[in-house]
Design a protein around this motif. Structure first.
Motif, short mmCIF file in Angstrom:
data_model
loop_
_atom_site.label_atom_id
_atom_site.label_comp_id
_atom_site.label_asym_id
_atom_site.label_seq_id
_atom_site.Cartn_x
_atom_site.Cartn_y
_atom_site.Cartn_z
N ASP A 9 19.43 4.86 6.48
CA ASP A 9 19.58 3.79 6.46
C ASP A 9 18.76 2.33 6.44
N ARG A 10 18.02 2.66 6.02
CA ARG A 10 17.02 1.65 5.68
C ARG A 10 17.31 0.49 4.50
N THR A 11 17.62 -0.21 4.66
CA THR A 11 17.41 -1.23 3.16
C THR A 11 15.69 -2.31 3.28
N PHE A 12 15.26 -1.96 1.42
CA PHE A 12 14.00 -2.63 1.74
C PHE A 12 14.42 -4.15 0.85
N ALA A 13 13.09 -5.02 1.00
CA ALA A 13 14.06 -6.52 0.80
C ALA A 13 12.31 -7.06 -0.30
N LYS A 14 12.29 -6.85 -1.34
CA LYS A 14 10.64 -8.07 -1.40
C LYS A 14 11.09 -9.22 -0.68
N ARG A 67 -20.29 -5.88 0.57
CA ARG A 67 -19.12 -5.33 -0.28
C ARG A 67 -18.03 -6.43 -0.29
N ALA A 68 -17.49 -7.83 0.30
CA ALA A 68 -16.90 -8.36 0.43
C ALA A 68 -17.09 -9.56 -1.04
N ASP A 69 -18.47 -9.78 -0.44
CA ASP A 69 -18.88 -11.25 -1.18
C ASP A 69 -18.75 -11.27 -2.48
N GLY A 70 -18.28 -12.07 -3.63
CA GLY A 70 -17.67 -11.73 -4.69
C GLY A 70 -16.23 -11.01 -5.49
N ASN A 71 -16.58 -10.02 -4.43
CA ASN A 71 -15.36 -9.30 -5.35
C ASN A 71 -13.98 -9.31 -4.71
N CYS A 72 -12.76 -8.16 -5.14
CA CYS A 72 -11.50 -8.27 -4.69
C CYS A 72 -11.44 -7.65 -3.02
N VAL A 73 -11.01 -8.48 -2.44
CA VAL A 73 -10.61 -8.04 -1.41
C VAL A 73 -8.74 -8.10 -0.56
N SER A 74 -8.94 -7.61 0.16
CA SER A 74 -7.74 -6.96 0.56
C SER A 74 -6.66 -7.43 2.21
N LEU A 75 -6.16 -8.23 2.17
CA LEU A 75 -6.46 -8.53 3.97
C LEU A 75 -4.21 -7.76 4.04
N ASN A 76 -4.27 -7.35 4.57
CA ASN A 76 -2.60 -6.41 5.25
C ASN A 76 -2.42 -6.81 6.47
N VAL A 77 -1.07 -7.05 6.60
CA VAL A 77 -0.74 -7.99 8.10
C VAL A 77 0.76 -6.97 7.89
N ASP A 78 0.88 -6.35 9.34
CA ASP A 78 2.19 -6.06 9.70
C ASP A 78 2.78 -6.44 10.91
N ASN A 79 4.21 -5.63 11.23
CA ASN A 79 4.84 -5.51 11.86
C ASN A 79 5.86 -5.24 12.47
N LEU A 80 6.13 -3.97 12.95
CA LEU A 80 6.99 -3.31 13.22
C LEU A 80 7.34 -2.93 14.62
N GLU A 81 9.12 -3.14 14.03
CA GLU A 81 9.18 -2.24 15.29
C GLU A 81 9.48 -0.81 15.63
N HIS A 82 9.00 -0.71 16.87
CA HIS A 82 8.76 1.20 17.02
C HIS A 82 9.89 1.44 17.06
N SER A 83 10.84 1.23 18.28
CA SER A 83 12.23 1.68 18.53
C SER A 83 13.34 1.78 17.33
N LEU A 85 12.41 1.83 14.19
CA LEU A 85 11.43 1.29 12.61
C LEU A 85 11.53 0.17 11.42
N THR A 86 11.63 -1.24 12.05
CA THR A 86 12.22 -1.89 11.04
C THR A 86 10.30 -2.93 11.48
N GLY A 87 10.68 -3.91 10.04
CA GLY A 87 9.68 -5.19 9.97
C GLY A 87 9.21 -5.39 8.96
N TRP A 88 7.69 -5.98 8.79
CA TRP A 88 7.33 -6.41 7.48
C TRP A 88 6.52 -5.62 7.19
N ARG A 137 10.32 -6.17 3.49
CA ARG A 137 10.87 -6.29 5.29
C ARG A 137 11.44 -5.16 5.10
N VAL A 138 11.55 -4.41 6.50
CA VAL A 138 12.55 -2.86 6.61
C VAL A 138 13.39 -3.77 8.00
N ARG A 139 14.58 -3.19 7.17
CA ARG A 139 15.92 -3.80 8.30
C ARG A 139 17.21 -1.88 7.95
#
Length: 140
Positions: A9-14, A67-83, A85-88, A137-139
């Protein structure tokens, strides 16, 4: 309920880049991802994101700053609705560097809050110059 039942029942959208930046916002909580010699480390952090750059703090002589200085690093941020299972989820990647410019450091300290859950006194600001942004996004 099996995983396949949930996903039927989920749709995934970029998400486009502008939407990713809007969702991440100016201040928030996320995870910094960086690599060591033989491992990948994920560290929860509080960040500020302004003008295409994400800023966070680290101990000056700690592993994260080294380790971060001068290197590739990622920042991951999520917002999930546990009730339902939707969010981004957004991942921002780019090159990180220690912030050395006195005016920029003073400006960042005026925010006063970002720090990681990484151990140690966190007085070193790190700038993540974001050059790649991906999100979805997951809906129902």
């Amino acid at each position: 309920m099996t995983t396949s039942d949930v996903n039927n029942d989920r749709t995934f959208a970029k998400l486009d880049t502008d939407e990713c930046w809007r969702l991440v916002g100016v201040h928030g909580v996320g995870r910094i991802v960086f690599t060591g010699d033989t491992y990948t480390r994920v560290v929860p952090t509080i960040y500020d994101a302004v003008g295409g750059t994400a800023y966070f703090r680290a101990p000056v002589f700690g592993e994260l700053a080294r380790r971060a200085d001068g290197n590739c690093v990622s920042l991951n941020v999520d917002n999930l609705e546990h009730s339902d299972l939707t969010g981004w989820s957004v991942q921002m990647s780019g090159t990180a560097h220690r912030v050395q410019d006195a005016a920029t450091v003073a400006w960042l300290w005026s925010f006063g809050r970002p720090q990681t859950w990484y151990p140690g006194r966190q007085t070193q600001w790190i700038a993540l110059e974001v050059d790649q942004v991906r999100g979805q996004r997951v809906r129902d």
